[in-house]
Design an enzyme around this catalytic site. Structure first.
Site, PDB file in Angstrom:
ATOM      1  N   HIS A  26      -7.579  -5.809   0.791  1.00  0.00           N
ATOM      2  CA  HIS A  26      -6.385  -4.998   1.075  1.00  0.00           C
ATOM      3  C   HIS A  26      -5.653  -5.445   2.352  1.00  0.00           C
ATOM      4  O   HIS A  26      -4.730  -4.783   2.796  1.00  0.00           O
ATOM      5  CB  HIS A  26      -6.813  -3.534   1.187  1.00  0.00           C
ATOM      6  CG  HIS A  26      -5.694  -2.542   0.998  1.00  0.00           C
ATOM      7  ND1 HIS A  26      -5.060  -2.355  -0.217  1.00  0.00           N
ATOM      8  CD2 HIS A  26      -5.083  -1.684   1.853  1.00  0.00           C
ATOM      9  CE1 HIS A  26      -4.124  -1.416  -0.092  1.00  0.00           C
ATOM     10  NE2 HIS A  26      -4.104  -1.004   1.158  1.00  0.00           N
TER      11      HIS A  26
ATOM     12  N   SER B 263       0.839  -1.204   0.000  1.00  0.00           N
ATOM     13  CA  SER B 263       0.000   0.000   0.000  1.00  0.00           C
ATOM     14  C   SER B 263       0.880   1.262   0.000  1.00  0.00           C
ATOM     15  O   SER B 263       1.659   1.449  -0.936  1.00  0.00           O
ATOM     16  CB  SER B 263      -0.974  -0.063   1.182  1.00  0.00           C
ATOM     17  OG  SER B 263      -1.992   0.896   1.035  1.00  0.00           O
TER      18      SER B 263
ATOM     19  N   ASP C 295      -9.874  -5.631  -3.628  1.00  0.00           N
ATOM     20  CA  ASP C 295      -9.277  -4.574  -2.800  1.00  0.00           C
ATOM     21  C   ASP C 295     -10.206  -3.363  -2.802  1.00  0.00           C
ATOM     22  O   ASP C 295     -10.499  -2.790  -3.855  1.00  0.00           O
ATOM     23  CB  ASP C 295      -7.909  -4.211  -3.375  1.00  0.00           C
ATOM     24  CG  ASP C 295      -7.141  -3.256  -2.479  1.00  0.00           C
ATOM     25  OD1 ASP C 295      -7.748  -2.329  -1.903  1.00  0.00           O
ATOM     26  OD2 ASP C 295      -5.913  -3.443  -2.369  1.00  0.00           O
TER      27      ASP C 295
END
Lengths: 282, 282
Positions: free
Chosen positions: B257, B148, B224
């Site tokens: 995620h 991320s 995600d």
């Protein structure tokens, strides 16, 4: 039963559920890993994992690296919380973290006000498996394991129910809680002053009188900072001579009481459980 | 450099250190996994892992299941914190979790007061590797990866230093922070209003003008929740045509995620890094 989160992982799903428990009289959450095999109508064995002091339903599934192996084997993993929780549930003083919320010790409390909620034994052995078997494609075969307070819980649940669990292991369990500090604190609160009543919640005591031929695998870290004062593997070993059980105790040099130890050897345990769960006769 | 914890795991050790950093002007902590091979005089490759928003030096080593594979390969893993920290370090408003403490975005801030501390790029690319190479048996070959915000960091560090990192990957990176909400918030704070200056911290912009022949592996979860608004894999893909780099983008259906996604595919990435780290010519 309400699904509160679902994460795809290793081809399966790690789901978290909330439900109203009657035996602990509050809402409870648990995690369940459903490998991909669960999607195609196969009925799978279940491993119940009991977490240690200060843990919850996330601890094992996040830190132990177990889901990779469970996905490979086709093993459902169920990880309950470590106690009843919530503002309506009594709690110990904040500095007493070895009992109270997040430290239910997997007993049925007999002392008020604890006995209204702190019945984690009944929850783990009866209510939760009922729920799991109703909602998921289980084969009816299950094993139990856990860490520290949860290792104690796994041994006690299995020794009190020799027909129920086909595979039994523990990482760094509290082996003799009726005579070690954390256990004495918790049992005094939950079970009261009569220490005789504590013995039926003590793995070493239960093992000494066990007349079933159970096999138990127990793993310790040689550098575990709680080994001598709180865990007492020798007490468990000493109890075996009177019983009909088989006991394998492994000590791994240099490993401590953390999840880094569990992660290092969980694959061995999961494969051990799986083999027994698919091959043992009921 | 002070050792603040050490846990044996998978035959090696997961150590955590604290040290005074000159480039971020505060005390910093980082985790380092030293496989057993480090004890016997072998010089090992290093993977730097950059964590995402709200993460720290524990996140990856606890949740990704990476240490098992690193132990098998003989790969040192270094996981720094995500920002400078402490009461002397400026912070964003509590509700603004996409910048400030635990969200350094791996840039060198130019705006006061942030520029006194928020120089995580210099920390990750220069100061920390200097420390690692002085204290541990490294081979001088290193790779970089992250998740991320940390995936963004890994790509930016690598694209700005094409000679330094022999292997590059990312999980769910923020690919175009100069034009997506978290990035805009962070860059406005750290880099000020001149958006032209932001482009040298944006992986898609850097990739479009990269004249080195780097290979980059990027992994996304198809479920995600931040994919379209914050991550923008298409922008990265669109930037490749002008560059001399190779890019492999994988999308795994149904994954989100979380670290449950990273855990599912980290073995692939570690083996990818290791192969490049032991076989690439410098």
């Amino acid at each position: 039963m309400e699904l509160i989160s679902s994460n795809k992982t290793f081809g399966g799903h790690l789901n978290k559920y909330r439900h109203a428990s009657s035996v602990v009289a509050c809402e409870m959450t648990f995690s369940v890993f459903l490998p991909a095999q669960a999607d195609v109508g196969v009925r799978l064995p279940v491993l119940y994992w009991l977490a240690g002091l200060t843990g919850n339903e996330d601890t094992f599934v996040q830190k132990a690296g177990a889901l990779r192996v469970a996905a490979d084997l086709g093993l459902i993993i169920v990880a309950p919380d470590t106690s009843p929780r919530g503002s309506e549930v009594p709690d110990s003083a904040p500095e007493e973290w070895a009992w109270g919320q997040s430290a239910g010790f997997y007993v049925n409390a007999t002392e008020k006000p604890w006995s209204d909620h702190y019945n984690m034994y009944d929850y783990v052995v009866n209510e939760l498996p009922g729920l799991i078997d109703r909602h998921f494609p289980t084969s009816g075969r299950c094993g139990i394991s856990g860490h520290s307070m949860g290792g104690h819980g796994a041994l006690v649940c299995a020794l009190r129910n020799p027909q129920k669990y086909l595979s039994i292991s523990a990482f760094e369990p509290i082996c003799n809680p009726a005579r070690t500090p954390w256990g004495i604190q918790a049992f005094s609160g939950y079970l009261g002053a009569d220490r005789q009543s504590w013995l039926s919640w003590d793995a070493s005591e239960l093992l000494a009188s066990c007349q079933s031929n159970l096999s138990i695998l127990v793993e310790f870290g040689g550098a575990d900072e709680y080994l001598d004062e709180e865990l007492k593997p020798c007490t468990l070993l000493g109890a075996i001579s009177n019983s009909r059980c088989e006991l394998e105790i492994r000590v791994r040099q240099g490993y401590d009481h953390s999840h880094y130890f569990i992660a290092s050897f969980i694959e061995d345990h999961l494969r051990y459980h799986y083999k027994k769960l698919v091959s043992s006769t009921l």
